[in-house]
Design a protein around this motif. Structure first.
Motif, mmCIF file in Angstrom:
data_model
loop_
_atom_site.group_PDB
_atom_site.id
_atom_site.type_symbol
_atom_site.label_atom_id
_atom_site.label_comp_id
_atom_site.label_asym_id
_atom_site.label_seq_id
_atom_site.Cartn_x
_atom_site.Cartn_y
_atom_site.Cartn_z
ATOM 1 N N ALA A 114 0.242 -0.512 1.397
ATOM 2 C CA ALA A 114 1.101 -1.680 1.130
ATOM 3 C C ALA A 114 0.468 -2.953 1.688
ATOM 4 C CB ALA A 114 2.483 -1.476 1.738
ATOM 5 N N LEU A 115 -0.218 -2.832 2.829
ATOM 6 C CA LEU A 115 -0.871 -4.011 3.415
ATOM 7 C C LEU A 115 -2.025 -4.462 2.532
ATOM 8 C CD1 LEU A 115 -1.028 -3.133 7.213
ATOM 9 C CD2 LEU A 115 0.613 -4.550 6.002
ATOM 10 N N SER A 117 -2.278 -3.918 -0.663
ATOM 11 C CA SER A 117 -1.651 -4.468 -1.858
ATOM 12 C C SER A 117 -1.167 -5.903 -1.606
ATOM 13 C CB SER A 117 -0.477 -3.561 -2.213
ATOM 14 O OG SER A 117 -0.099 -3.715 -3.509
ATOM 15 N N ALA A 118 -0.517 -6.110 -0.466
ATOM 16 C CA ALA A 118 -0.024 -7.452 -0.130
ATOM 17 C C ALA A 118 -1.199 -8.424 0.007
ATOM 18 C CB ALA A 118 0.782 -7.419 1.165
ATOM 19 N N ALA A 119 -2.250 -7.985 0.680
ATOM 20 C CA ALA A 119 -3.395 -8.871 0.904
ATOM 21 C C ALA A 119 -4.045 -9.266 -0.420
ATOM 22 C CB ALA A 119 -4.421 -8.191 1.813
#
Lengths: 224, 325
Positions: A114-115, A117-119
């Motif tokens: 998820a990190l 993906s967010a980045a």
């Protein structure tokens, strides 16, 4: 008592040997970090490459250090460097690779998708994502790998005294050949002390890197 | 503002080709909120991720503000699109302030400008900047963390916001609160929002338009009231539920159906406000036998009346029209 007298008498020599030892270990680990960390990150892109690299790394780890020195002597003799500092650094560097590569690889792989993906979704380039998110998050585990490498290398470098690399192993090799218990104990004590000091310093660094991501260890905001 | 044209994504899997998104075309006007709604695996998230190119479309086009996003650098494109995900994805190695400032920093804003903007956003999301700026994500509750997530997406003031089940992991109380806050903010911000949800109630509450997905295809694209009044097919009807008429009440305001009136209120007579939605009106009609309710302004003056007939006509209008055809 005799040993204590020997130590006090030879303090400058012990200091010099310690510095030689630290020099070999830090140059070897330094090179291993500069090569191993990028390699550990690179192999996260391909499972097959990762398996191969980690397999080769573990093969190197299984070679006894004295055998590795034996192999390096004829190879490096072609450049008139068969014994001494260079083969010691090369062998130590090879032993440092696996813990550093393996920990870097595992740490980067374990970054929450998820990190990532967010980045990416926020518009970070691959480099920015690695530098600002993934490596900082992976850092405690990478430092743990470096810690293992340093401790292994302090041991490997002690044996390098047999190929004339100097270092604290010199006291032990001479102690054995001269049946001099004072030198043996001095070398063993100094090596143990060096290994423990290095291990604890890096452990402290590792905890420091991990602390801000482990909120439970932190006092709540505004607490005294 | 955002236009999807024949957007398609097929994946190769062991069982052959799987079509995750199948020729989806829709248009969202600037300042509107479009909710992509459907059960899991219906392609709504994949559609969203094709807009900021986290997923490359197999075919079809995405236009933002009339520009074909194929012609843009994906990294530059993403910096103009706010992105909020269900897992929130706050970077644990950065403080709240640093997290919110990520995109402005990528855009090389000055440190001072970033600091001001972050404080403004935290305040807007009901997080006291003095208290939260230097905290780490691990010290936040779920609701606080997702507020930071929304603030981070809004940091560089992007015209478009993509939200992937943003409030799905929150408890119901927190979810309602943050939904209300978001609606309030959106009234002044007027972002073009694409919002993925599997919750029909959330969709009805948040959306200007709802796009219902059925196994990769767009089953219906309509305003919430129209969707609830006239589901396009069996699938949509069963997805919105048999209580769809009750769900419509939330989106209809008293002001829309009241007839002008004046005069005084009878003692003990129950009143409604023009800004109330019909849930309150319906509840009062169920509790009493009154045929109409007075609508009052802030000072207690009557400005209109709502009748049972007006409610029935508003809710039943389209149904009767269809029956007559």
């Amino acid at each position: 008592m005799e040993t204590l007298a020997f130590i006090l008498h030879n303090l400058p020599a012990i200091g010099e040997r310690t510095l030689e030892h630290i020099s070999i270990v830090s140059v070897a680990v330094g090179i291993a970090i500069v090569t191993g960390v990028p390699l550990g990150i690179a192999i996260t892109q391909s499972q097959r490459t990762a398996d191969t690299v980690l397999y080769l790394g573990s093969i190197v780890m299984t070679i006894p250090s004295i055998a590795l020195f034996g192999v390096l002597i004829p190879l490096l003799s072609k450049f008139h460097q068969g014994i001494g500092y260079l083969p010691a650094v090369i062998a130590a560097m090879l032993y440092a690779q696996l813990p550093i590569i393996r920990n870097t690889y595992t740490a980067i792989r374990n970054v929450d998708p998820a990190l990532r993906s967010a980045a990416i979704g926020m518009g970070m380039s691959t480099r920015q994502r690695l530098a600002r998110v993934e490596i900082p998050i992976a850092l405690p585990l990478i430092i743990a790998g470096i810690r293992v490498a340093v401790v292994i290398n302090i041991g490997v470098t002690a044996i390098a005294a047999y190929i004339g690399a100097g270092g604290l192993g010199t006291f032990i090799s001479r102690g054995i050949s001269q049946t001099d218990i004072r030198q043996l104990i001095t070398g063993a004590l100094a090596l143990g002390l060096l290994a423990i000091t290095a291990d604890y310093s890096l452990l402290w660094l590792q905890r420091r890197a991990a602390r801000q991501m482990r909120p439970k260890g932190r006092p709540p905001y505004g607490a005294p | 503002m955002i236009r999807l044209e024949g957007l398609t994504k097929t994946y190769r899997s062991a069982k052959g080709e799987v079509t995750a998104v199948d020729h989806v075309s829709l248009e969202v006007e600037a300042g509107q909120t479009c909710v992509l709604l459907g059960p899991s695996g219906c392609g709504k998230t994949t559609t969203l991720r094709m807009i900021n190119r986290l997923v490359a479309p197999t075919s079809g086009k995405v236009f933002i503000g009339g520009v074909d996003t194929d012609t843009m650098n994906p990294v530059a494109l993403r910096r103009t699109i706010g992105y909020v995900i269900q897992q929130i994805g706050l970077f644990p190695n950065m403080t709240v302030g640093e997290n919110v400032g990520v995109v402005p920093r990528l855009l090389s804003w000055s440190a001072e400008r970033i600091r001001k903007r972050v404080q403004e956003l935290l305040a807007m999301l009901a997080l006291d900047p003095a208290q939260f700026y230097d905290r780490y994500p691990g010290e936040l509750s779920g609701g606080q963390a997702q507020r930071v997530g929304v603030a981070r997406a809004l940091a560089a003031d992007p015209p478009v916001l993509l939200m992937d089940e943003p409030f799905g992991a929150l408890d119901p109380v927190n979810r309602e609160a943050i939904q209300d806050e978001f609606l309030r903010m959106q009234q002044s911000l007027r972002k073009t929002v694409l919002f993925v949800s599997h919750d029909i109630d959330e969709a009805v509450k948040m959306a200007d338009r709802i796009a219902i997905f059925q196994s990769g295809r767009l089953a219906q694209y309509a305003a919430p009231d129209a969707l609830l009044a006239e589901p396009a097919n069996e699938f949509v009807a069963s997805f919105v539920g048999s209580d769809r008429t009750l769900k419509r009440l939330r989106r209809i305001r008293v002001a829309e159906i009241m007839s002008p009136a004046d005069g005084a209120i009878n003692t003990h007579e129950l009143t409604v406000r023009a800004s109330d939605d019909l849930r309150r009106v319906a509840a009062l009609f169920l509790e009493t036998i009154a045929d109409s309710l007075p609508c009052v302004d802030g000072d207690g003056h009557v400005i209109g009346r709502v009748t049972r007939a007006a409610v029935a006509s508003r809710l039943g209008g389209q149904v009767r029209k269809r029956a007559a055809q």
